[in-house]
Design an enzyme around this catalytic site. Structure first.
Site, PDB file in Angstrom:
ATOM      1  CE1 TYR A  73      -3.144  -2.927   0.193  1.00  0.00           C
ATOM      2  CE2 TYR A  73      -4.461  -1.396   1.465  1.00  0.00           C
ATOM      3  CZ  TYR A  73      -4.355  -2.579   0.762  1.00  0.00           C
ATOM      4  OH  TYR A  73      -5.440  -3.396   0.616  1.00  0.00           O
ATOM      5  CE1 TYR A 186      -7.506  -8.483  -4.164  1.00  0.00           C
ATOM      6  CE2 TYR A 186      -8.217  -7.491  -6.224  1.00  0.00           C
ATOM      7  CZ  TYR A 186      -8.251  -7.534  -4.837  1.00  0.00           C
ATOM      8  OH  TYR A 186      -9.005  -6.630  -4.137  1.00  0.00           O
ATOM      9  CB  VAL A 235     -23.446  15.745  -7.707  1.00  0.00           C
ATOM     10  CG1 VAL A 235     -23.208  16.094  -9.178  1.00  0.00           C
ATOM     11  CG2 VAL A 235     -22.680  16.697  -6.800  1.00  0.00           C
ATOM     12  CB  THR A 484      -6.985  -2.139  -2.099  1.00  0.00           C
ATOM     13  OG1 THR A 484      -6.625  -1.370  -3.259  1.00  0.00           O
ATOM     14  CG2 THR A 484      -6.920  -3.626  -2.413  1.00  0.00           C
TER      15      THR A 484
END
Length: 528
Positions: A73, A186, A235, A484
């Site tokens: 990450y 993945y 919106v 994620t």
């Protein structure tokens, strides 16, 4: 160091983590004035799908959970390195999370459980030679050859009986009909974790649920910089100037019973969170099933409107046109005392917070549970315990409660779980302690995994765009994987850097799939 300060207004449509991250990047990296940043959100709360809410009296609920990963990450950790912890003055949220995780490491001892209540030995992935051949071929197959292919189009039926599939499917919520291209991404992105999928040692957990641990610190940071949060504001459409260039001219919105427009000026920017996986979710309670409400998801309706105006904005239909393929149901159990928690700890041989996911592989609902470290909510009393679970096959009849999961109350879902744990003799005593079991039906929670063509997902900043970017889980980021936190943060960072004309670089995807030692471990895992 900020080299220049930008002027103009920035409008973020959607109040999830992508918009919040984008606002941080504008402030942190460009000195943008917070008062000129406007985050427009339909709900009365920020966070998008990163949620967690409740009270000790009525019980707590998380619709879903996002697992973090320390190794992969890249932009997520960089972002939260800039956000001060709310719990520990003097350190960042990144430091707080990693310190907590290192003190509470994950090592699941009961990853898969069979119908007899036995914890399975899952060191072997269970592959045969054809499974290995097809998985290896998928890793190197060009994505252009995978448009509109499902996972079950690629693999033989045996693949879906392997330990690998049961673990991989439930860790990430794949289905047999999900996009094989997403599985490929993945596998390449998470190949570092492949060799330890049976223990989930790569899972990094926050101290509390993700709303308390991630969204609240982001919100505090943005509040201190005077960012404008426009809640309960939907919106409804976006107008673009005529011509080949893509430039937003007006934003149409509705606030209560009043409609209005915002006209964008030359230096203004507009960022749209494209699609929301928790659109139209509904919660039940101990005595009430959650409702299935797939009609007219608002984020998809807005996406459809703009996609009809420009082909560059992708195609929402593969993602939001098949709710029976994209739904699954979660449930959150709140109990007084720790009787049930201690029973689960003894069964799994994992203390709370150390086991990650436990899956009952033979359950008709393909049910899994996660027991996080306690407390899981900031306002959770010491005498209460909480855990979360979900089922992937909600239309199937339960093994013990003879109803589809989609029609079950919280009480019935917990009853089904207790039978899979073989706690039948304790059910009455356990139920006396239960404050609530809150089921949550989410029609579009798996939409991002849907079978698709590459062109169905728009680019973050389409060609010839002057002031418009799309962010979130339904845009195209090469090499990275959806579902994620990193994906949302990466899209926001790229969008901000691109629209501002900056030469700053987004942190790249770490190429673990090209590191010999990682590939060797993966190869060994395939033959275990």
């Amino acid at each position: 160091m900020v080299k220049e300060k930008l002027s103009g207004q920035a409008y973020f449509i959607g109040g999830g983590i992508a918009s919040l991250a984008g606002a941080v990047y504008l402030i942190r990296d460009f000195g943008f004035k917070g008062k000129n940043i406007h985050i427009m959100e339909t709900l009365n709360i920020l966070g998008g799908s990163n949620d967690g809410i409740g009270t000790p009296e009525k019980g707590f609920v998380c619709r879903g959970g996002r697992m973090l990963n320390e190794e992969t990450y890249e932009n997520f950790w960089d972002l939260f390195q800039s956000i001060p912890s709310l719990e520990q003055p003097g350190i960042s949220v990144t430091e707080e999370i990693l310190d907590f995780d290192h003190e509470h490491p994950t090592h699941a001892n009961a990853r898969l459980v069979d119908k007899n209540g036995y914890v399975l030995d899952v060191m072997s992935m269970g592959f045969d030679s054809n499974d290995r051949k097809k998985l290896t071929k998928l890793m190197i197959e060009p994505e252009k050859n995978l448009d509109n292919l499902r996972i079950r189009d690629w693999f033989s039926p045996h693949f879906f009986t392997t330990n690998f599939w049961y673990m991989w499917q439930t860790t990430f919520a794949f289905q047999e009909w999900s996009s094989v291209c997403e599985l490929k991404r993945y596998m390449n992105r998470m190949i570092y974790e492949f060799s330890r999928i049976q223990t989930l040692e790569g899972v990094t957990r926050t101290r509390f649920n993700q709303y308390d641990s991630l969204i609240l610190p982001l919100k505090k940071y943005l509040e201190e910089h005077d960012v404008d949060f426009d809640l309960k504001c939907t919106v409804t459409d976006i107008d673009f100037k005529d011509g080949d260039e893509i430039a937003v001219s007006k934003i149409h919105y509705k606030r209560g019973n009043k409609s209005g427009t915002i006209s964008l000026k030359k230096k203004d920017m507009c960022f749209l969170t494209c699609g929301c996986i928790t659109d139209n979710s509904d919660e039940g309670d101990f005595k009430t099933p959650a409702r299935y409400l797939p009609e007219n998801p608002p984020s998809a309706d807005l996406w459809r409107k703009i996609a009809a105006k420009r082909s560059e904005f992708g195609n929402p239909e593969p993602f939001f046109g098949h709710p029976d393929e994209t739904k699954w149901e979660s449930f959150t159990v709140t109990s007084n005392g720790d009787k049930l928690l201690k029973m689960i700890e003894k069964f799994s041989r994992n203390i709370a917070g150390s086991g990650a996911l436990m899956t009952f592989k033979d359950s008709a609902w393909r049910m899994s549970i996660v027991v996080a470290a306690q407390p899981h909510f900031k306002n959770q009393p010491e005498n209460q315990t909480i855990f979360w679970g979900y089922g992937l096959y909600t239309d199937r009849f339960g093994d013990f409660v003879k109803k589809p999961m989609i029609d079950c109350t919280g009480e019935e879902i917990l009853t089904e779980l207790l039978h899979h744990l073989h706690f039948e003799e304790e059910i009455d005593d356990i139920m006396k302690d239960v404050v609530n079991v809150i089921p949550c039906m989410m029609p579009y929670i798996d939409a991002l995994f849907q079978c698709r063509a590459k062109a169905d997902r728009p680019k973050v900043v389409p060609a010839n765009s002057k002031n418009f970017a799309l962010i979130g889980q339904f845009v195209e980021i090469p090499k990275d994987m959806v579902f994620t936190e990193e994906y949302s943060v990466r899209t926001a960072r790229y969008a901000v850097y691109k629209l501002t004309g900056s030469n700053k670089k987004v942190l790249p995807v770490t190429p673990y799939n090209k590191q010999p030692e990682v590939l060797l471990r993966a190869l060994n895992t395939m033959y275990r």
